[in-house]
Design an enzyme around this catalytic site. Structure first.
Site, mmCIF file in Angstrom:
data_model
loop_
_atom_site.group_PDB
_atom_site.id
_atom_site.type_symbol
_atom_site.label_atom_id
_atom_site.label_comp_id
_atom_site.label_asym_id
_atom_site.label_seq_id
_atom_site.Cartn_x
_atom_site.Cartn_y
_atom_site.Cartn_z
ATOM 1 N N ARG A 1 0.755 -1.272 0.074
ATOM 2 C CA ARG A 1 0.101 0.064 -0.022
ATOM 3 C C ARG A 1 0.967 1.413 -0.006
ATOM 4 O O ARG A 1 1.131 2.002 -1.138
ATOM 5 C CB ARG A 1 -1.068 -0.023 1.257
ATOM 6 C CG ARG A 1 -2.211 1.106 1.155
ATOM 7 C CD ARG A 1 -1.786 2.223 1.353
ATOM 8 N NE ARG A 1 -1.294 2.717 2.356
ATOM 9 C CZ ARG A 1 -0.804 3.975 2.545
ATOM 10 N NH1 ARG A 1 -0.896 5.078 1.736
ATOM 11 N NH2 ARG A 1 -0.294 4.311 3.635
ATOM 12 N N ASP A 2 1.443 1.660 1.111
ATOM 13 C CA ASP A 2 2.167 2.705 1.289
ATOM 14 C C ASP A 2 3.489 2.708 0.210
ATOM 15 O O ASP A 2 3.610 3.959 -0.340
ATOM 16 C CB ASP A 2 2.732 3.044 2.690
ATOM 17 C CG ASP A 2 3.440 4.212 2.946
ATOM 18 O OD1 ASP A 2 3.301 5.210 2.070
ATOM 19 O OD2 ASP A 2 4.324 4.274 3.948
ATOM 20 N N HIS B 1 6.004 4.707 12.381
ATOM 21 C CA HIS B 1 6.082 4.741 11.111
ATOM 22 C C HIS B 1 7.163 5.481 10.521
ATOM 23 O O HIS B 1 6.950 6.662 10.573
ATOM 24 C CB HIS B 1 4.840 4.802 10.431
ATOM 25 C CG HIS B 1 4.745 4.887 8.744
ATOM 26 N ND1 HIS B 1 4.241 3.953 8.122
ATOM 27 C CD2 HIS B 1 5.311 5.695 7.857
ATOM 28 C CE1 HIS B 1 4.305 4.096 6.637
ATOM 29 N NE2 HIS B 1 5.038 5.179 6.608
ATOM 30 N N CYS C 1 9.520 9.333 -1.173
ATOM 31 C CA CYS C 1 8.971 10.239 -0.176
ATOM 32 C C CYS C 1 8.312 11.239 -0.926
ATOM 33 O O CYS C 1 8.826 12.205 -1.715
ATOM 34 C CB CYS C 1 10.417 10.904 0.285
ATOM 35 S SG CYS C 1 9.878 12.087 1.558
ATOM 36 N N ASN D 1 10.209 4.816 2.908
ATOM 37 C CA ASN D 1 10.164 3.961 3.758
ATOM 38 C C ASN D 1 11.482 3.248 4.419
ATOM 39 O O ASN D 1 12.103 2.604 3.364
ATOM 40 C CB ASN D 1 8.901 2.984 4.006
ATOM 41 C CG ASN D 1 7.397 3.582 3.686
ATOM 42 O OD1 ASN D 1 6.982 4.221 4.463
ATOM 43 N ND2 ASN D 1 7.169 3.637 2.350
HETATM 44 ZN ZN ZN Z 1 5.148 5.660 4.789
#
Ligand code: ZN
Length: 303
Positions: free
Chosen positions: A15-16, A203, A236, A245
């Site tokens: 997802r992210d 996170h 980012c 991440n």
């Molecule tokens: Zn993230």
């Protein structure tokens, strides 16, 4: 330093990660989730139910979710930006839902087109709908450690959002270092300001190389839940070219050598990082993917 026996990692690459990369085919998304499901991970953020025009990368969320193998021991979650998205997530059968609000209004507007207060005002209805459908709700507070538009975010501001989210009945809180502005000092400042009995997750992004230091600081303060993205995928936002991440295999590699268990098979995870690299089609910066684990020996030069 306080060291827990076990840490729980939620994998967010499907997802992210993919949401912040150029769109990839549906079958690659399914392959990625299925491969992750076989690494021992207990938590995977699978998709998000966002408007397809706003986030074309997630337009096939329902299709991806319908096709992936659901392993009984794994908690799969979905992110939703608003009540409509939460409805789609519960309709798709998710029992863990994440909603997001930014600690800064400018970022919240950029992200979901309204103020943080407007987002929070909807939390009560979101919780009611999710709980009716036996789903839990996690409030993710983005830009908890700094906002790329407004700069420093006062920890007390984050603490107030935690209180409002708890008041609305959310089950869990996550703090997002959305653009990698966190440092150990700011992790400590935030944890000094926040008071809640709800489970908390962190996170971190490695945009400026502080993700592992932040993670260790949070762990020392008793946090045992972290997000990470295999291969470190996920750019980012608002810092083009920067790494995103923190990579799951980098986190797992360090924790295991410290004697902190994750339940994850590191070798299998590194294989999935290689698959993620293939899928996104660019070289990933993960040191553990590039160099292998510290136990991988190099042939001694012949003399
Ligand atoms: Zn993230």
């Amino acid at each position: 330093m306080h060291q827990p026996e076990q840490v729980s990692i939620r994998e967010v690459a499907p997802r992210d990660g993919l949401q912040n990369e150029p769109p990839v085919p549906t079958e690659d998304k399914i392959r990625l989730v299925d491969a992750l499901s076989r690494t021992g991970l207990a938590r995977i953020e699978a998709v998000s139910f966002v408007h397809p025009e706003a986030v074309p990368q997630m337009a096939d969320a329902a299709e991806v979710w319908a096709a992936v193998e659901k392993h009984p021991g794994i908690h799969y979650s979905a992110l939703a930006p608003n009540l409509k998205g939460v409805q789609r997530a519960v309709d798709a059968g998710f029992s863990a839902i994440e909603v997001v609000v930014s600690a800064s209004d400018t970022h919240n507007r950029a992200n979901v087109g309204r103020t943080a207060a407007e987002s929070i005002a909807e939390f009560g209805d979101i919780v009611a709908l999710a709980h009716e459908n036996l789903a839990s709700v996690e409030a993710i507070i983005a830009t908890s450690f700094g906002c790329p538009f407004e700069g420093d975010v006062e920890p007390v501001r984050v603490a107030r959002i935690v209180d409002a989210a708890a008041e609305a009945g959310v089950d869990r809180i996550a703090f997002g270092d959305t653009t990698g502005m966190g440092t150990p000092r700011r992790v400590n400042d935030l944890l000094d300001a926040v008071e809640t009995d709800l489970p908390m997750l962190m996170h971190f992004h490695d945009t400026r190389g502080t993700a592992l230091a932040n993670l260790l600081t949070a762990m020392d303060r008793g946090i045992v839940e972290f997000d990470a993205s295999v291969g470190g995928i996920g750019g980012c936002p608002y810092a083009p070219g920067a790494s995103g991440n923190v990579a799951t295999e980098v986190v797992v590699h360090m924790l295991h050598d410290m004697g902190v268990e994750t339940g994850i098979d590191l070798d299998a995870l590194i294989d999935v990082a290689a698959l993620a690299e293939q899928i996104v089609g660019r070289e990933l910066e993960s040191g553990v993917l590039r160099a292998g684990p510290r136990t991988r020996l190099t042939q001694k030069p012949s003399t």
